[in-house]
Write an enzyme that holds these catalytic residues in place. Sequence first.
Site, PDB file in Angstrom:
ATOM      1  N   LEU A  15     -17.508  44.597  25.971  1.00 62.93           N
ATOM      2  CA  LEU A  15     -18.583  43.607  25.806  1.00 62.93           C
ATOM      3  C   LEU A  15     -18.778  42.761  27.065  1.00 62.93           C
ATOM      4  O   LEU A  15     -19.795  42.088  27.203  1.00 62.93           O
ATOM      5  CB  LEU A  15     -18.272  42.681  24.626  1.00 62.93           C
ATOM      6  N   ILE A  19     -16.512  39.454  32.668  1.00 59.51           N
ATOM      7  CA  ILE A  19     -17.685  38.833  33.302  1.00 59.51           C
ATOM      8  C   ILE A  19     -17.918  37.439  32.718  1.00 59.51           C
ATOM      9  O   ILE A  19     -18.196  36.478  33.446  1.00 59.51           O
ATOM     10  CB  ILE A  19     -18.943  39.694  33.085  1.00 59.51           C
ATOM     11  N   GLY A 351      -9.466  58.112  46.973  1.00 59.01           N
ATOM     12  CA  GLY A 351      -9.085  58.994  45.878  1.00 59.01           C
ATOM     13  C   GLY A 351      -7.748  59.635  46.186  1.00 59.01           C
ATOM     14  O   GLY A 351      -7.196  59.474  47.274  1.00 59.01           O
ATOM     15  N   CYS A 378     -10.515  54.847  52.990  1.00 60.40           N
ATOM     16  CA  CYS A 378      -9.221  55.389  52.599  1.00 60.40           C
ATOM     17  C   CYS A 378      -9.216  56.911  52.749  1.00 60.40           C
ATOM     18  O   CYS A 378      -9.201  57.418  53.867  1.00 60.40           O
ATOM     19  CB  CYS A 378      -8.871  54.939  51.181  1.00 60.40           C
ATOM     20  N   HIS A 514      -9.366  49.192  52.144  1.00 63.79           N
ATOM     21  CA  HIS A 514     -10.408  49.079  51.116  1.00 63.79           C
ATOM     22  C   HIS A 514     -11.182  47.768  51.291  1.00 63.79           C
ATOM     23  O   HIS A 514     -10.861  46.759  50.653  1.00 63.79           O
ATOM     24  CB  HIS A 514      -9.787  49.129  49.720  1.00 63.79           C
ATOM     25  N   GLU A 516     -13.959  46.932  50.117  1.00 65.23           N
ATOM     26  CA  GLU A 516     -14.709  46.539  48.921  1.00 65.23           C
ATOM     27  C   GLU A 516     -13.993  45.462  48.109  1.00 65.23           C
ATOM     28  O   GLU A 516     -14.627  44.708  47.363  1.00 65.23           O
ATOM     29  CB  GLU A 516     -14.983  47.761  48.030  1.00 65.23           C
TER      30      GLU A 516
END
EC number: 6.3.4.2
Length: 545
Positions: A15, A19, A351, A378, A514, A516
């Site tokens: 749900l 967030i 990955g 990566c 990474h 991000e």
Amino acid sequence: MTKYIFITGGVVSSLGKGIAAASLAAILEARGLRVTLIKLDPYINVDPGTMSPFQHGEVFVTNDGAETDLDLGHYERFVKTTMTKRNNFTSGKIYENVIKKERRGDYLGGTVQVIPHITNEIKRCIKLGADAFDVAMVEIGGTVGDIESLPFLEAIRQMRIELGSQRAIFIHLTLVPYIATSGETKTKPTQHSVKELRSIGIQPDVLICRSEKPLSMADRAKIALFTNVEKEAVISLEDANSIYQIPMILHAQHLDEIVVKKLSLEAKQADLSEWQRVVDMQAVQTMTVKIAMVGKYTELNDAYKSINEALLHAGIHTETKVEIIYFDAEMIEKHGALLLESIDAILVPGGFGERGVEGKIKAIQYAREHKVPFLGICLGMQTAVIEFARNVVGLTGANSTEFNKETLYPVLGLISEWMDADGSKQTRDESTDLGGTMRLGGQYCHLAEGTLARKVYGKSQIIERHRHRYEVNNKYVDSLVKHGLIISGRSADNSLVEMIELADHPWFLACQFHPEFTSNPRDSHPLFKEFVFAARIHHQEKDKK
């Protein structure tokens, strides 16, 4: 003295508790409070580090090297607090701690039970993560009614009694479904979810009702009546065009004011101008670019959640609508890289494992030969090194020892030792448990002068987060450089390759870390911002042809 907000979820999973929690935390932070968020996960795994992305989604890595739930990524994107290993605990970790104590004799020969030993350990971990903050928001994973969540719910029930109602409150997130055929919203699932929660001794102070459309005042009054919650504390949270609108949606219904009053907090009025600016900027889009994400977990968007968000952030700050096109690397392996002809830029994410690697290599070759902007992260950097070694240097069959231990040209291998950000040496070997063989967390990286990487970051030293076992084999570095590969970033002790780029390419960058994980909507990350900008330029040049 820390105040606690416990957030539970009911009716169905997914749900958006994370967030909602992060959005409320952002509002409280905008009121001048020091806020942290803690995620409690009911699964038995010690951490999600060895779980399949198809099972769990992405593993978010904290700066101190913890492999955690992806919700911690939401937390860091919404608030300015940096998450640590103290912000995520699983049932597996809790049980591991208790069993270690039992083996040491800490319980003096007593019978170790869920209550009080497991619940006490849960409470200890919550307080550990909350230490030194004004407010700690604690999200309980799973759905009320699941057997796995019961020890956590019991622990927070006890904490409410121990702390009192002015130091701990409960927020319950539920679903209020809209039935299109009848044009009605149904409150019964929410009523039953609260009934389930009350049956174990927890009375929600606030309800956040997820729905397709805003709830009417009549529906909110009905829910309040049957759940014993004040009408003003029944919050309607409808679907939004952007998750970054949610702080404003919650603030408009005075959720932060309700929380501040219930917890007797002293806080200034919220200044959400920063979030309004993000939403306003997101609405300005002067161009659409298509970015190919070539990976092996493309069926589940959550597997690349932070990358998706980082590209969105870059779009916000470059007035660009970023359309991410997911390509299964195995499809490119079978059908070739011409599938990428309509793409404005190519991204190969991280990955593990051999599956799909050859498809990623083909995609990188296409980007290199056709001058398409490329960002490798990566494994994306590692496959870029393999592609260059094979097709430019001429090392036929070059590979990583992760994929082929017998390769004649092991351009990547398991590195047994490296220097951490604090200067200490870390070691690993083939026999170490999977959870202990990783290079994890924030590491220093030195950027070479005159490189694209240095230009993008605008400084000579950066800290970025790592999660990998294999590194570029230094034996082949001279040969790679001789043929045109630029080593633009190196580790703190100069021993490991961290970033590569190409001199004869308009925008080709790959990094072992990474980036991000440190992007947020307020600032974006320079690497993603410049990548999207390069995609815009490539798109414009294609239009001219």
